[in-house]
Design a protein around this motif. Sequence first.
Motif, short mmCIF file in Angstrom:
data_model
loop_
_atom_site.label_atom_id
_atom_site.label_comp_id
_atom_site.label_asym_id
_atom_site.label_seq_id
_atom_site.Cartn_x
_atom_site.Cartn_y
_atom_site.Cartn_z
N UNK A 53 0.84 19.07 70.93
CA UNK A 53 2.02 18.96 70.05
C UNK A 53 1.97 17.67 69.24
N UNK A 65 9.26 30.22 66.69
CA UNK A 65 9.59 28.91 66.15
C UNK A 65 9.34 27.84 67.20
N UNK A 66 8.51 26.88 66.85
CA UNK A 66 8.08 25.87 67.81
C UNK A 66 9.26 25.23 68.53
N UNK A 67 9.19 25.18 69.85
CA UNK A 67 10.34 24.69 70.59
C UNK A 67 9.94 23.78 71.74
N UNK A 68 8.81 23.12 71.62
CA UNK A 68 8.46 22.13 72.62
C UNK A 68 7.35 22.60 73.56
N UNK A 78 6.28 14.50 68.38
CA UNK A 78 5.72 15.74 68.93
C UNK A 78 6.57 16.96 68.59
N UNK A 79 7.40 16.86 67.55
CA UNK A 79 8.28 17.99 67.24
C UNK A 79 7.83 18.72 65.97
N UNK A 121 15.33 20.08 68.35
CA UNK A 121 14.11 19.75 69.09
C UNK A 121 13.77 18.27 68.95
N UNK A 127 12.15 19.65 63.23
CA UNK A 127 13.44 20.34 63.25
C UNK A 127 14.31 19.85 64.40
N UNK A 183 19.62 25.82 73.28
CA UNK A 183 18.90 24.57 73.05
C UNK A 183 18.33 24.55 71.66
N UNK A 184 17.02 24.37 71.57
CA UNK A 184 16.37 24.24 70.28
C UNK A 184 16.45 25.56 69.50
N UNK A 185 16.14 25.46 68.21
CA UNK A 185 16.10 26.68 67.39
C UNK A 185 14.89 27.50 67.83
#
Lengths: 647, 338
Positions: A94, B207-210, A161-162, A170, A167, B167-169
Amino acid sequence: MDLERFKVHGEPLIYGAMISIVLATIGIIVGLTYFKKWGYLWREWLTTVDHKKIGVMYILAALLMLFRGGIDAMMMRLQTAAPEMKFLDAQHYNEVFTTHGLIMILFMAMPFIIGLMNVIIPLQIGARDVAFPRLNAVSFWLFFFGAMLLNISFVIGGSPDAGWSAYFPLASLEFSPTVGNNYYSLALQISGIGTLITGVNFIVTILKMRAPGMKLMKMPMFTWSVLITNVIIVFAFPVLTVALALMMFDRIFGSQFFTMANGGMDMLWANLFWVWGHPEVYIVVLPAFGIYSEIVATFSKKNLYGYTSMVFSMIIISLLSFLVWAHHFYTMGQGVMVNSFFSITTMAIAVPTGVKIFNWLFTLRKGRISFTTPMLYTLAFIPIFTIGGVTGVMLAMASADYQYHNTMFLVAHFHYVLIPGAVFAVIAGFHYWFPKVFGFRLNERLGKHAFWWIIISFNVTFFPLFFLGLMGMTRRMYTYSEETGFGPLNMLSFAGAVGLAIGFVILVYNIYWSTRYMPRDTTGDPWDGRTLEWATNSPIPAYNFAVVPKVQTRDAFWSQKVDNIQLYEEKITKIHMPSNTGKPFILGAIFFVFGFSLVFSLWIPAILSGIGILIVMAAMSFDRDHGFYIPAEEVIATEKKLRGETV
Amino acid sequence: MNKKGPLYALFISLVLLLPGCSSIAVLNPKGPAARTLSDTIILSILVMLGVLAVVYILYIFILVKYRAKKSNEGYIPPHEEGNKWLEALWIAIPIVIVAFLSVVTVKSTSAVENIAEDYKNQKPLVIYASSSNWKWHFSYPEEGIETVNYVNMPVHRAVEFRMYSFGTITSLWIPQLGGQKYAMSDMLTKLHLSGDTVGSYIGKNANFSGKGFAHMEFEALVMSDADYADWVKEVKETAPELTEDEFKGLLEMDFAGRKTYSSTHLTFSPPPGDHSEHMSGDGTEMDMDNGHMDHQDNKDIHPSPEPSSQTEFDGEPNPELDQPLPTSAVDEETHEGH
């Protein structure tokens, strides 16, 4: 003091990077001391206000960053080359794709383009320097220290790392508790201020410092593209400044602009980010169009076809670039009307871009095309960029984007526009203008070797990604399972990435080789150029032009060569030049300390360095140094020496 | 100087791959929405291949004809300013192409944003899909069932997903059934997906979320009506109730595997307001303070009913969780007969 936060508990890779950074730093310091070059470095480079030297430093930094971002890219491709690879873990991956995006766009493409701008624009418009030489130095040092701040993140405290778009939520403290995104907000902020200053500086330069007779519609196309680009910078970058400031408040001072609780709006960040981010991609691609326009005309021995429509197409692109930001989140669910509006504005950009493509093709038509290295990159750009463009139109269709969004298809598209559109352009421009700055050409044979490696590997790397996207591979996945079937195409892509790396290594080797062995060029016009930058000596004297040229036609230098319309009529007189100053460098260094202190919430150093910034700015404002004059005799002597006559 | 060899090979392979290559999920649709999108994509690819062909033919022709060679040694290229008719031509033709694609876009977008044409007369099955960390929770308010990381739906049935996030998108995406849409923490988004072929399809967060993002996949199972009814019955009889503590524990986990419950979390942790209300703001002051703090703040889940102080931003409370959401002005006309 909690030292724990500064540590990165990483892998051998990161420790290796730390050791190499320390060793390289020690090596540089020892080398400079041994060769007694500290004084030279300070006098000639760190304190310079000469646009050419600043441009060279920009390009040098950009090349360094190209390799830093390239190593990131290689690590990503290696990690995803086969299913279940164990090369990087999720966290490290990431960080790698985040820094790859940030570095390649903000610290490679932009500085490379700004570097070429710096070197060439004053020459193309027949000026002695930019409008505000000292501010120009401030721009560079702010960019440089911003880039350095981001670059130390992975060894001190951890990288962002987001994702490069960071966004929220996060990127908020709740989901990204490390200091990585503090680095993001501050490093981008510092270099962004530098870019904004550049924007103002170049608008004023181009509008106020053109040679007599050079009307707006007689400017070279690269100058036009840079003017439009800087207008976009001045409109777009304040948005980034505000967004990053809010992000900084959220992360460091505990405000709630983008958080989940207390009425924060996560999509507000996405909107702000892309209101800057979309114009940003035109900021890197429009000057590239300008570079290609210059090169196409020079090497087909023809003036640019459809000059007026070229200018207007760029103006229209710049206006449209502010009307399309929501196409980055069609899937946010804003309804059919909004999505349709943004689909249409986005597709509309294809029209002016298509006009440019056809104008270039018709510039080539009836020309006499010679295949030099810069021309090869330009000719490769047309078909490859067109693929990027048409996939862009496909992505612009909101409904279809529900299937492409955040997949490898998107990744393939923006690499297909950014690499031919920006990277090939800066490489082409680099080869093209290199002899102007250093007085010798880069070797053509090595240049063509690098070109073929880069061009073929590029397609091998990124074309498979279109299919991976349609197969359902999302971007930013650090691993995938065997049964997804993504393996073979990813392996192919990795092979291409290796080829790209080889190509760039050859390119750098070419610089070294040419420095040692290429014959020097004394004419100042190795390519048989058309515009003013070729009408002065190479390497360029500090004052650029002994006499300010008078311009009557679009390709002024060409007219002098072909139609005998003389550029220089007056006598040489004394020339006024700005003096060097160390303050911009000091300002940048203090900004670096300020940014670093804020990243780790070290309040006392932050406050002290904040005061320091104000003091240096005040000192610059009250500076009474009005520069100096180069006497006429000295100018005449320099000119003779550069022309190879004995004094 | 023909450097396009590899490109051609790739293009030819693209054209050969296009007709129903089963490994390309997006072009192998198993539902009406995905089919609309697949057709749109293939149409746009064909149009774009036409554009590419024009540019490539011109390009190759010009390069071959006007390259510097021994035979044109003394040739001096003419000075050309441009030609307004030609330039008008290559402004006009792209405008026509863009206009055509714009019409296609608007039509297909509104098609997939609404219930599919064939299922217009059905009342859609409502499934709430919410994400937390790296897992998906699917709640069936009608049946009173909740699943984690898998979703079962009857074939040929309009299904309305209502998405939100703890939580995140995140972005719910089942490539073979239709497009994706974001799930966010402060609003509901709506997605119409239906399957017209029985089978198991992969769904994921796009969608990237960690950290755990790459593993955030689920199975979407399209089953016959009878099988679906059996499954519902079986769950109601055998699966445990989803208690508040259990749910709290679930939210805190990174990954949970597959789980099944015979009650939903919607009863004690209501979803946020509907997005369409928030989009069609009627000029009243937007109060950004979201009433559903309990939803947003995972650490403190109250089993309280809807807060009484409704704000504009929340939209109306949804007393009937399985009723179709109030629609925004955009798609009103398509909902006639409701």
